[in-house]
Design a protein around this motif. Structure first.
Motif, PDB file in Angstrom:
ATOM      1  N   LEU A  98     -28.724  13.877 -23.301  1.00 12.82           N
ATOM      2  CA  LEU A  98     -28.074  12.608 -22.967  1.00 12.82           C
ATOM      3  C   LEU A  98     -26.630  12.575 -23.448  1.00 12.82           C
ATOM      4  O   LEU A  98     -25.766  11.961 -22.806  1.00 12.82           O
ATOM      5  N   THR A  99     -26.334  13.225 -24.553  1.00 11.89           N
ATOM      6  CA  THR A  99     -25.010  13.123 -25.169  1.00 11.89           C
ATOM      7  C   THR A  99     -23.864  13.540 -24.252  1.00 11.89           C
ATOM      8  O   THR A  99     -22.842  12.847 -24.196  1.00 11.89           O
ATOM      9  N   PRO A 100     -23.943  14.667 -23.505  1.00 12.48           N
ATOM     10  CA  PRO A 100     -22.805  15.027 -22.636  1.00 12.48           C
ATOM     11  C   PRO A 100     -22.460  13.957 -21.611  1.00 12.48           C
ATOM     12  O   PRO A 100     -21.288  13.812 -21.237  1.00 12.48           O
ATOM     13  N   ALA A 101     -23.451  13.194 -21.157  1.00  9.57           N
ATOM     14  CA  ALA A 101     -23.195  12.143 -20.174  1.00  9.57           C
ATOM     15  C   ALA A 101     -22.439  10.971 -20.776  1.00  9.57           C
ATOM     16  O   ALA A 101     -21.848  10.162 -20.042  1.00  9.57           O
ATOM     17  N   LEU A 102     -22.426  10.870 -22.112  1.00  9.22           N
ATOM     18  CA  LEU A 102     -21.769   9.744 -22.781  1.00  9.22           C
ATOM     19  C   LEU A 102     -20.344  10.061 -23.206  1.00  9.22           C
ATOM     20  O   LEU A 102     -19.643   9.177 -23.696  1.00  9.22           O
ATOM     21  N   LEU A 103     -19.913  11.325 -23.040  1.00  9.46           N
ATOM     22  CA  LEU A 103     -18.557  11.703 -23.444  1.00  9.46           C
ATOM     23  C   LEU A 103     -17.563  11.254 -22.381  1.00  9.46           C
ATOM     24  O   LEU A 103     -17.689  11.624 -21.206  1.00  9.46           O
ATOM     25  N   PRO A 104     -16.564  10.471 -22.752  1.00  5.12           N
ATOM     26  CA  PRO A 104     -15.626   9.939 -21.748  1.00  5.12           C
ATOM     27  C   PRO A 104     -14.656  11.002 -21.237  1.00  5.12           C
ATOM     28  O   PRO A 104     -14.230  11.890 -21.975  1.00  5.12           O
ATOM     29  N   GLY A 105     -14.308  10.903 -19.962  1.00  2.00           N
ATOM     30  CA  GLY A 105     -13.284  11.755 -19.386  1.00  2.00           C
ATOM     31  C   GLY A 105     -13.716  13.164 -19.059  1.00  2.00           C
ATOM     32  O   GLY A 105     -12.893  13.995 -18.687  1.00  2.00           O
ATOM     33  N   LEU A 106     -15.011  13.493 -19.210  1.00  2.00           N
ATOM     34  CA  LEU A 106     -15.504  14.840 -18.949  1.00  2.00           C
ATOM     35  C   LEU A 106     -16.676  14.790 -17.981  1.00  2.00           C
ATOM     36  O   LEU A 106     -17.459  13.831 -17.984  1.00  2.00           O
ATOM     37  N   SER A 107     -16.777  15.828 -17.159  1.00  2.71           N
ATOM     38  CA  SER A 107     -17.980  15.956 -16.349  1.00  2.71           C
ATOM     39  C   SER A 107     -19.142  16.332 -17.271  1.00  2.71           C
ATOM     40  O   SER A 107     -18.941  16.705 -18.432  1.00  2.71           O
ATOM     41  N   TYR A 108     -20.362  16.258 -16.728  1.00  4.61           N
ATOM     42  CA  TYR A 108     -21.516  16.573 -17.562  1.00  4.61           C
ATOM     43  C   TYR A 108     -21.446  18.018 -18.055  1.00  4.61           C
ATOM     44  O   TYR A 108     -21.674  18.284 -19.241  1.00  4.61           O
ATOM     45  N   LEU A 109     -21.117  18.950 -17.165  1.00  4.97           N
ATOM     46  CA  LEU A 109     -21.041  20.354 -17.559  1.00  4.97           C
ATOM     47  C   LEU A 109     -19.956  20.578 -18.594  1.00  4.97           C
ATOM     48  O   LEU A 109     -20.158  21.294 -19.585  1.00  4.97           O
ATOM     49  N   GLN A 110     -18.802  19.946 -18.411  1.00  8.51           N
ATOM     50  CA  GLN A 110     -17.722  20.091 -19.390  1.00  8.51           C
ATOM     51  C   GLN A 110     -18.140  19.546 -20.756  1.00  8.51           C
ATOM     52  O   GLN A 110     -17.873  20.174 -21.794  1.00  8.51           O
ATOM     53  N   GLY A 111     -18.794  18.406 -20.768  1.00 10.03           N
ATOM     54  CA  GLY A 111     -19.252  17.832 -22.029  1.00 10.03           C
ATOM     55  C   GLY A 111     -20.287  18.707 -22.709  1.00 10.03           C
ATOM     56  O   GLY A 111     -20.261  18.885 -23.937  1.00 10.03           O
ATOM     57  N   PHE A 112     -21.193  19.271 -21.918  1.00 10.02           N
ATOM     58  CA  PHE A 112     -22.233  20.131 -22.493  1.00 10.02           C
ATOM     59  C   PHE A 112     -21.617  21.388 -23.094  1.00 10.02           C
ATOM     60  O   PHE A 112     -21.980  21.802 -24.203  1.00 10.02           O
ATOM     61  N   VAL A 113     -20.686  22.006 -22.368  1.00  7.93           N
ATOM     62  CA  VAL A 113     -20.043  23.221 -22.873  1.00  7.93           C
ATOM     63  C   VAL A 113     -19.231  22.914 -24.128  1.00  7.93           C
ATOM     64  O   VAL A 113     -19.216  23.708 -25.083  1.00  7.93           O
ATOM     65  N   LEU A 114     -18.558  21.765 -24.151  1.00  2.69           N
ATOM     66  CA  LEU A 114     -17.793  21.384 -25.342  1.00  2.69           C
ATOM     67  C   LEU A 114     -18.707  21.241 -26.548  1.00  2.69           C
ATOM     68  O   LEU A 114     -18.393  21.738 -27.650  1.00  2.69           O
ATOM     69  N   LEU A 115     -19.848  20.584 -26.385  1.00  4.08           N
ATOM     70  CA  LEU A 115     -20.800  20.447 -27.494  1.00  4.08           C
ATOM     71  C   LEU A 115     -21.318  21.814 -27.940  1.00  4.08           C
ATOM     72  O   LEU A 115     -21.477  22.069 -29.136  1.00  4.08           O
ATOM     73  N   SER A 116     -21.574  22.696 -26.983  1.00  7.72           N
ATOM     74  CA  SER A 116     -22.053  24.037 -27.325  1.00  7.72           C
ATOM     75  C   SER A 116     -20.997  24.812 -28.110  1.00  7.72           C
ATOM     76  O   SER A 116     -21.317  25.508 -29.087  1.00  7.72           O
ATOM     77  N   LEU A 117     -19.753  24.694 -27.703  1.00  8.55           N
ATOM     78  CA  LEU A 117     -18.670  25.381 -28.406  1.00  8.55           C
ATOM     79  C   LEU A 117     -18.535  24.846 -29.835  1.00  8.55           C
ATOM     80  O   LEU A 117     -18.336  25.621 -30.789  1.00  8.55           O
ATOM     81  N   LEU A 118     -18.660  23.537 -30.003  1.00  9.17           N
ATOM     82  CA  LEU A 118     -18.608  22.956 -31.348  1.00  9.17           C
ATOM     83  C   LEU A 118     -19.787  23.421 -32.191  1.00  9.17           C
ATOM     84  O   LEU A 118     -19.645  23.680 -33.390  1.00  9.17           O
ATOM     85  N   GLY A 119     -20.974  23.524 -31.568  1.00 11.94           N
ATOM     86  CA  GLY A 119     -22.134  24.044 -32.293  1.00 11.94           C
ATOM     87  C   GLY A 119     -21.932  25.482 -32.726  1.00 11.94           C
ATOM     88  O   GLY A 119     -22.298  25.875 -33.844  1.00 11.94           O
ATOM     89  N   ASP A 120     -21.344  26.288 -31.854  1.00 12.29           N
ATOM     90  CA  ASP A 120     -21.017  27.678 -32.176  1.00 12.29           C
ATOM     91  C   ASP A 120     -20.082  27.736 -33.387  1.00 12.29           C
ATOM     92  O   ASP A 120     -20.304  28.498 -34.343  1.00 12.29           O
ATOM     93  N   ALA A 121     -19.035  26.921 -33.369  1.00 14.59           N
ATOM     94  CA  ALA A 121     -18.081  26.898 -34.487  1.00 14.59           C
ATOM     95  C   ALA A 121     -18.739  26.400 -35.772  1.00 14.59           C
ATOM     96  O   ALA A 121     -18.436  26.887 -36.873  1.00 14.59           O
ATOM     97  N   LEU A 122     -19.659  25.428 -35.656  1.00 12.08           N
ATOM     98  CA  LEU A 122     -20.361  24.908 -36.832  1.00 12.08           C
ATOM     99  C   LEU A 122     -21.197  25.998 -37.491  1.00 12.08           C
ATOM    100  O   LEU A 122     -21.222  26.111 -38.730  1.00 12.08           O
ATOM    101  N   VAL A 123     -21.883  26.797 -36.696  1.00  9.19           N
ATOM    102  CA  VAL A 123     -22.681  27.894 -37.259  1.00  9.19           C
ATOM    103  C   VAL A 123     -21.789  28.877 -38.004  1.00  9.19           C
ATOM    104  O   VAL A 123     -22.103  29.299 -39.123  1.00  9.19           O
TER     105      VAL A 123
END
Length: 433
Positions: A106-131
């Motif tokens: 649900l979270t990627p759909a709530l990110l403003p100014g981004l498509s669903y795929l863009q939001g999902f990839v952004l969250l994945s990239l942040l998760g990668d950096a967090l690890v």
């Protein structure tokens, strides 16, 4: 200066105070710490490789997202519309995830100014950096620790090409890695994070199996139960059909990339009349004796659970690396015996192997080598040779067989090394004639 230790019970090693001097921490171990002058070079090397490899992964995703990322913008996005209305996809046979997965999707759909795929990839990239940040913090220039775990993550993940950024397994792995690293120091926090991750995907619940007996286990396991129960209660109140995934799991068959599927691949080459078709969200074998293979896979999973329980009862030697090694072994066993070994499952194993490598005392170093090889072969399997795999050609069968042989070898080695390191040998009784 000699090394000084304040010894406590082996079941509560997290309370042990250890002050390291110039000598080795354990017999036979050569302990090498980075000199301050080498810190900038190591940081630059890690950062440069992470940045360059992730740019390549994103470029691959952009160039070929119509294939691998289909699951994100067809399934995940479709499900997110239902989550926004407060309901789970209870009549969708492809929904087979614990209820906490709704929060990730649900979270990627709530990110403003981004498509669903863009939001999902952004969250994945942040998760990668967090690890990466968590692994660096755990292993950076500390006695008995190593940054090899950070290198394992940075080098291992790109072997899957752009797949990690198009599956939600990366985000689950990020939570599980942070939880596992937190458990020895803050058992309640680590346990709570494990409970949260287990409600998103079940496998993180296995990561607390190796906590040392005593206070750490009581606090961590209690936090896991409380956290998972609390999240389930909240989701049940605010969403309809939160437990519907249980019924879908019951109908899962034998997927083409699983260990059982390997035997069916070989049987098909020898004349077995079965076939492969889309079934409950994956490519599965359909035909005679498939239910026997599925039952055998479940039996192997049960046997793995029994072995892990016996190990925990027999284990008597705990080191700071034991909880990490046990988590690696447990998840690897359940992955190998699963009826489904999807390519994204390797993300979990790379993350857990990286956690193990933050400890110099880990027993799993040879296992990580096999996992890296299995990860590389997995990419040959999917997406490169997947059509051959589905069509039961000898090329596809060979690729799946090699990958699964590497995983079986890694699981066997992981079990053996964990057992030898933590279970004392029984003394042989001798009789005098």
């Amino acid at each position: 200066m000699a090394e000084a230790r304040t010894e406590t019970s082996p079941h509560d090693w997290d309370t042990t105070e250890v002050r390291y001097g110039s000598g080795p921490s354990v017999p036979g171990e050569r302990r090498v710490l980075l000199r301050p002058s080498t810190w900038p070079q190591a940081w630059v090397a890690l950062g440069a490789y992470w940045l360059s490899s992730r740019v390549v992964m994103l470029a691959l995703l952009r160039a070929g997202h119509g294939d691998i990322a289909r699951e994100v913008y067809y399934l995940y996005q479709h499900w997110s519309h239902g989550f926004e209305r407060g309901t789970y996809p209870v009549r969708d046979v492809t929904w087979q995830y614990p209820p906490g997965a709704a929060l990730v999707m649900l979270t990627p759909a709530l990110l403003p100014g981004l498509s669903y795929l863009q939001g999902f990839v952004l969250l994945s990239l942040l998760g990668d950096a967090l690890v990466l940040a968590a692994l660096l913090r755990a292993g950076w220039n500390r006695p008995g620790r190593s940054i090899a775990g950070a290198w394992m993550w940075v080098l291992g993940l790109p072997l899957l090409m752009h797949l990690p950024y198009s599956r939600y397994d990366l985000l689950v792995t990020a939570v599980a890695v942070c939880a596992l690293l937190a458990v020895p120091v803050r058992p309640r926090l680590g346990g709570a994070l494990v409970g949260l991750a287990a409600m998103i995907k079940l496998w993180p619940a296995l990561t607390v199996l190796g906590t040392p007996r005593g206070r750490t286990t009581r606090q961590a396991w209690t936090a896991v139960g409380v956290s998972a129960a609390a999240l389930l209660a909240v989701l049940t109140v605010f969403f309809r059909g939160a437990t519907g995934f249980v019924a879908a799991q019951h109908h899962r068959g034998v997927e083409v990339e699983s260990l059982g599927g390997t035997f069916l691949h070989v049987a098909a080459l020898l004349g077995w009349p079965g076939r492969v078709r889309a079934h409950y969200g994956s490519m599965e074998f359909i035909g005679p004796y498939v239910t026997w293979v599925a039952t055998a896979s479940l039996a192997l999973t049960g046997a793995a659970l029994v072995w892990l329980l016996v190990w925990r009862l027999r284990a008597a030697r705990w080191t700071p690396a034991t909880p990490y090694d046990a988590a690696m072994t447990a998840v690897l066993l359940f992955t190998v015996t699963s009826r489904v070994i999807s390519p994204q499952y390797l993300i979990w194993l790379i993350g857990l192997a990286a956690v193990c490598l933050t400890m110099r005392q880990t027993t799993q170093r040879p296992v990580t080598v096999l996992l890296l090889l299995a990860t590389a072969v997995t990419t040959v399997d999917y997406p490169l040779f997947f059509e051959e795999v589905v069509s039961n050609s000898w090329q596809g069968t060979s690729v799946v067989a090699i990958r699964n042989a590497l995983l079986v070898g890694a699981a066997a080695m992981s079990c053996a090394r964990l057992w030898r390191a933590s279970v004392p040998r029984r003394k042989k009784l001798t009789t005098l004639s």
